[in-house]
Design an enzyme around this catalytic site. Structure first.
Site, PDB file in Angstrom:
ATOM      1  N   ASP A 235      12.329 -11.207 -38.944  1.00 51.20           N
ATOM      2  CA  ASP A 235      11.136 -10.924 -39.068  1.00 51.20           C
ATOM      3  C   ASP A 235      10.459  -9.452 -38.555  1.00 51.20           C
ATOM      4  O   ASP A 235      11.523  -8.713 -38.045  1.00 51.20           O
ATOM      5  CB  ASP A 235      10.323 -11.883 -38.088  1.00 51.20           C
TER       6      ASP A 235
ATOM      7  N   TYR B  11      21.777 -15.418 -32.267  1.00 48.56           N
ATOM      8  CA  TYR B  11      20.760 -14.656 -31.871  1.00 48.56           C
ATOM      9  C   TYR B  11      20.472 -14.799 -30.232  1.00 48.56           C
ATOM     10  O   TYR B  11      20.889 -15.760 -29.452  1.00 48.56           O
ATOM     11  CB  TYR B  11      19.355 -15.307 -32.144  1.00 48.56           C
TER      12      TYR B  11
END
Length: 253
Positions: free
Chosen positions: A52, A112
């Site tokens: 994103d 992540y």
């Protein structure tokens, strides 16, 4: 036709994510232009996923095809590419693979990290989220363990996506607390859009004492995004590792 993998990293602060956008700059667009300039043919890279806006990647893979196999010295080519790329995008390695190898579909896991700073730190402005409240790390870890009990994570997915299933297999989910920061690590076979940021936001509700473990479990089971916590800011999120099967080998001939 030859296919190459490129391993890179980037600081996402100035970009509207990885994927090309109609009215915003993206990492994919910058990389396409740089490769096309050097190779003198139109290059379109395919990433291992899409981050994103503002999200960083300390480890990222992409592949591209070229009509003329003009990359003889991959180290020298990587050096040339880095001279053309901006300072916040770095090519680490380029290597030839079999034509059917795919940066996205062949990946078997992704990891992540999310970074939270407990104190104001000017050197962490673009890589950490500063929080003005206390968190109980042990409670957040207890809630994170609940994630292993489920596979459908619709409650943490952005609405109206084009995926066929919201099922994911989570291999690791844990918080680490130091004197001045919290670090959340999560590893899975795949992630839904906005999934990590929504999970972190919901776990923080647990850490603040606003949500108990039973409530966290009910949020997952509801399969309703509106029941989960708010998504945390993207600038503190890093895609930090991509794993591929051993069968994906570099082609040397």
């Amino acid at each position: 036709m030859a296919r190459f993998f490129i391993r890179l990293s980037y600081k996402g602060s100035k970009y509207h994510g990885w994927q090309i956008q109609p009215n915003a700059i993206s990492v994919q667009e910058i990389l396409n232009k740089a490769l096309s300039t050097i190779l003198r043919e139109e290059i379109n890279v395919v990433g291992c996923g899409r981050t994103d806006a503002g999200v960083h990647a300390s480890d990222f893979y992409a592949h591209f095809d070229m009509v003329q196999e003009a990359i003889n010295d991959t180290e020298k080519f990587c050096f040339k590419l880095n001279r053309l790329l901006p300072r916040d995008i770095a090519a680490k390695r380029i290597f030839k693979v079999h034509p059917e190898a795919h940066a996205r579909f062949d990946a078997i896991s992704r990891t992540y990290h999310y970074f939270i700073t407990k104190e104001k730190n000017p050197f962490r402005i673009e890589t950490h989220w500063q929080i003005p409240f206390e968190l109980e790390g042990h409670k957040m870890n207890e809630a994170a363990k609940i994630l292993f009990e489920y596979q459908d994570f619709t409650s943490f997915s952005k609405l109206h996506t084009d995926v066929k299933t919201n099922n994911c297999k989570i291999y690791l989910a844990a918080w680490e607390e130091t004197a001045d920061e919290f670090i959340f690590t999560i590893k899975a076979d795949r992630f839904l859009r906005n999934m990590v940021r929504a999970i972190v936001g919901t776990l923080i509700e647990v850490g603040r004492g606003k949500l108990d473990l039973d409530g966290f479990r009910k949020i997952i089971e509801s399969k309703n995004r509106s029941n989960a916590g708010s998504s945390v800011p993207g600038h503190a999120l890093f895609l930090s590792a991509i794993e591929y099967p051993e069968t994906l080998k570099e082609v040397t001939t």
